[in-house]
Motif scaffolding. Structure first.
Motif, PDB file in Angstrom:
ATOM      1  N   LEU A   4       0.790  -1.075  -0.033  1.00  0.00           N
ATOM      2  CA  LEU A   4      -0.021   0.029  -0.009  1.00  0.00           C
ATOM      3  C   LEU A   4       0.831   1.335  -0.070  1.00  0.00           C
ATOM      4  N   GLY A   5       2.015   1.246   0.852  1.00  0.00           N
ATOM      5  CA  GLY A   5       2.726   2.347   0.932  1.00  0.00           C
ATOM      6  C   GLY A   5       3.424   2.592  -0.282  1.00  0.00           C
ATOM      7  N   SER A  42      -0.182  -9.871  -6.607  1.00  0.00           N
ATOM      8  CA  SER A  42      -1.478  -9.696  -6.229  1.00  0.00           C
ATOM      9  C   SER A  42      -1.860  -8.845  -5.245  1.00  0.00           C
ATOM     10  N   TYR A  43      -0.821  -8.641  -4.270  1.00  0.00           N
ATOM     11  CA  TYR A  43      -1.137  -7.457  -3.015  1.00  0.00           C
ATOM     12  C   TYR A  43      -1.034  -6.050  -3.948  1.00  0.00           C
ATOM     13  N   ALA A  51      -6.763   2.052  -3.724  1.00  0.00           N
ATOM     14  CA  ALA A  51      -6.118   3.544  -3.673  1.00  0.00           C
ATOM     15  C   ALA A  51      -6.774   4.376  -4.964  1.00  0.00           C
ATOM     16  N   ALA A  52      -6.994   3.655  -5.905  1.00  0.00           N
ATOM     17  CA  ALA A  52      -7.367   4.235  -7.460  1.00  0.00           C
ATOM     18  C   ALA A  52      -8.578   4.820  -7.080  1.00  0.00           C
TER      19      ALA A  52
ATOM     20  N   THR B  91       2.230   6.410  11.548  1.00  0.00           N
ATOM     21  CA  THR B  91       2.180   6.093  10.237  1.00  0.00           C
ATOM     22  C   THR B  91       1.034   5.879   9.511  1.00  0.00           C
ATOM     23  N   GLY B  92      -0.268   6.042  10.070  1.00  0.00           N
ATOM     24  CA  GLY B  92      -1.489   5.540   9.510  1.00  0.00           C
ATOM     25  C   GLY B  92      -1.445   4.361   8.854  1.00  0.00           C
ATOM     26  N   GLY B  93      -0.846   3.249   9.438  1.00  0.00           N
ATOM     27  CA  GLY B  93      -0.866   1.785   8.712  1.00  0.00           C
ATOM     28  C   GLY B  93       0.137   1.489   7.917  1.00  0.00           C
ATOM     29  N   MET B  94       1.040   2.464   7.555  1.00  0.00           N
ATOM     30  CA  MET B  94       2.080   2.421   6.382  1.00  0.00           C
ATOM     31  C   MET B  94       3.025   1.625   7.231  1.00  0.00           C
ATOM     32  N   CYS B  95       4.093   0.723   6.526  1.00  0.00           N
ATOM     33  CA  CYS B  95       5.154   0.160   7.091  1.00  0.00           C
ATOM     34  C   CYS B  95       6.350   0.540   7.135  1.00  0.00           C
TER      35      CYS B  95
END
Ligand code: GTP
Ligand code: MG
Ligand code: ZN
Lengths: 114, 224
Positions: A4-5, A42-43, A51-52, B91-95
């Motif tokens: 996600l990051g 896949s993640y 996010a899109a 970090t709001g869930g960020m790693c």
């Protein structure tokens, strides 16, 4: 979550590019992902979809991931071999003195804007 | 009809962050703030080691700490007890933290009077290694219970670190952790790594670590 990051980073930088080119939307983003990079495709796709939906420019942006094979070079015998199959040890000469030639890439190749 | 254009980008996903990190590093150099990025798996001993480090160095440097946590402030509260300036970054869930988040954290620390800023990164051996924070030096902690083969499994993390602290050496008798193998694997990934075994719990080895750090800060200041 790592993916996600990463997706946020890609979207941030591509938003900049889209603005610079006065685009009203992004229809496609093409990535090059090395076979042994730390990202799971896949993640990445799942995070992308999520996010899109939250960003106007990406509302109908498709994510294409092209895989680059991992290749290791052996200092012992100067040959190369597929990393995923054989790992750190050279299958030609059994030397552990090897390093990754390619396969951990994570590049943005191109984007399609309108 | 919308006109569709294809733009060739050909850049690493991390390129933007790398640029921001390089800018931040330069800015901190001008301000005279040494930024240390501390990384490890969850629970390897970052906060405990930090407490020891602050205790040993607070008379030498004005220290500020940034605690990156996905969603709590337990560590920030602990550090507060040491008397060092501390700020919690969610970090709001960020790693991981990236250069931009680090910059915001430094702003929040009111960094002008801080000489040594330490960032406790999110507990993770993968993502923080890929996102340059703009730190002057990177240090990671590997704890004995994690096993000596971690450098083989997380090569990137070991290759970007200037120092590897091997923590929890007090429990060595209970694990099949092979210190020599571990050194060998780390140096395979990173021939320049400095390796220091420590026990954050008792303080063993901490003085070697803080001596290294103080010297790094000194030579960093002296460089142009
Ligand atoms: N036996 C032993 N335990 C230790 C040592 N250092 C830390 N611990 C313990 O390990 C646990 C985790 O330590 P922390 O310092 O909170 O680790 P951390 O890396 O900051 O953890 P997160 O922030 O949750 O990722 C605590 O229970 C500590 O008391 C050590 O040298 N020996
Ligand atoms: Mg902690
Ligand atoms: Zn070979």
């Amino acid at each position: 979550m790592h993916e996600l990051g990463v997706v946020f980073h890609i979207m941030d930088s591509m938003e900049k590019v889209a603005h610079e080119n006065e685009a009203t939307g992004i229809s496609k983003v093409v990535l090059e992902l090395g076979e042994v990079s730390t990202v799971i495709e896949s993640y990445l796709q799942n995070c992308w979809k999520w996010a899109a939906g939250k960003r106007d420019l990406f509302a109908d942006a498709e994510l294409i991931v092209e895989t680059l094979p991992a290749v290791t070079y052996c200092e012992g015998c100067g040959q190369t071999y597929p990393t995923v199959e054989y790992g750190k040890i050279c299958p030609h000469c059994k030397s552990p003195d090897t390093w990754l030639l390619q396969g951990n890439e994570f590049n943005i190749k191109e984007i399609e804007i309108y | 009809m919308k006109e569709v254009r294809v733009l060739e980008i050909k850049q690493s996903v991390f390129a933007d962050n790398d640029k921001q990190a390089a800018d931040l590093r330069q800015e901190l150099k001008q301000k005279g703030i040494f930024l240390l990025n501390l990384m490890s798996s969850p629970g390897a001993g970052k906060t405990t080691t930090l407490m020891r480090t602050i205790e040993a160095m607070r008379d030498t440097f004005k220290i500020g700490v940034m605690e990156a946590d996905i969603d709590s402030d337990v560590d920030a509260r602990t550090i507060q007890k040491s008397g060092a300036k501390v700020i919690q970054l969610h970090t709001g869930g960020m790693c991981h933290l990236d250069a931009e988040m680090t910059r915001q954290g430094l702003d929040g620390l009111k960094v002008e009077d801080v000489e040594l800023a330490i960032l406790e990164n999110v507990g993770n051996l993968v993502c923080p290694a890929e996102f340059d924070t703009g730190a002057s030096k990177n240090v990671m902690i590997l704890s004995v219970p994690e096993g000596h083969d971690k450098p083989l499994k997380y090569p990137l993390m070991f290759s970007i670190c200037d120092v590897v602290l091997i923590n929890k050496i007090d429990v060595l008798p209970y694990f099949d952790f092979d210190m020599d193998k571990c050194r060998e694997y780390i140096l395979m990934r990173n021939p320049n790594a400095k390796i220091i075994p420590i026990c954050a719990k008792t303080g063993e080895g901490i003085s070697e670590w803080t001596k290294w750090l103080a010297e790094e800060v000194k030579s960093w200041r002296a460089a142009e």
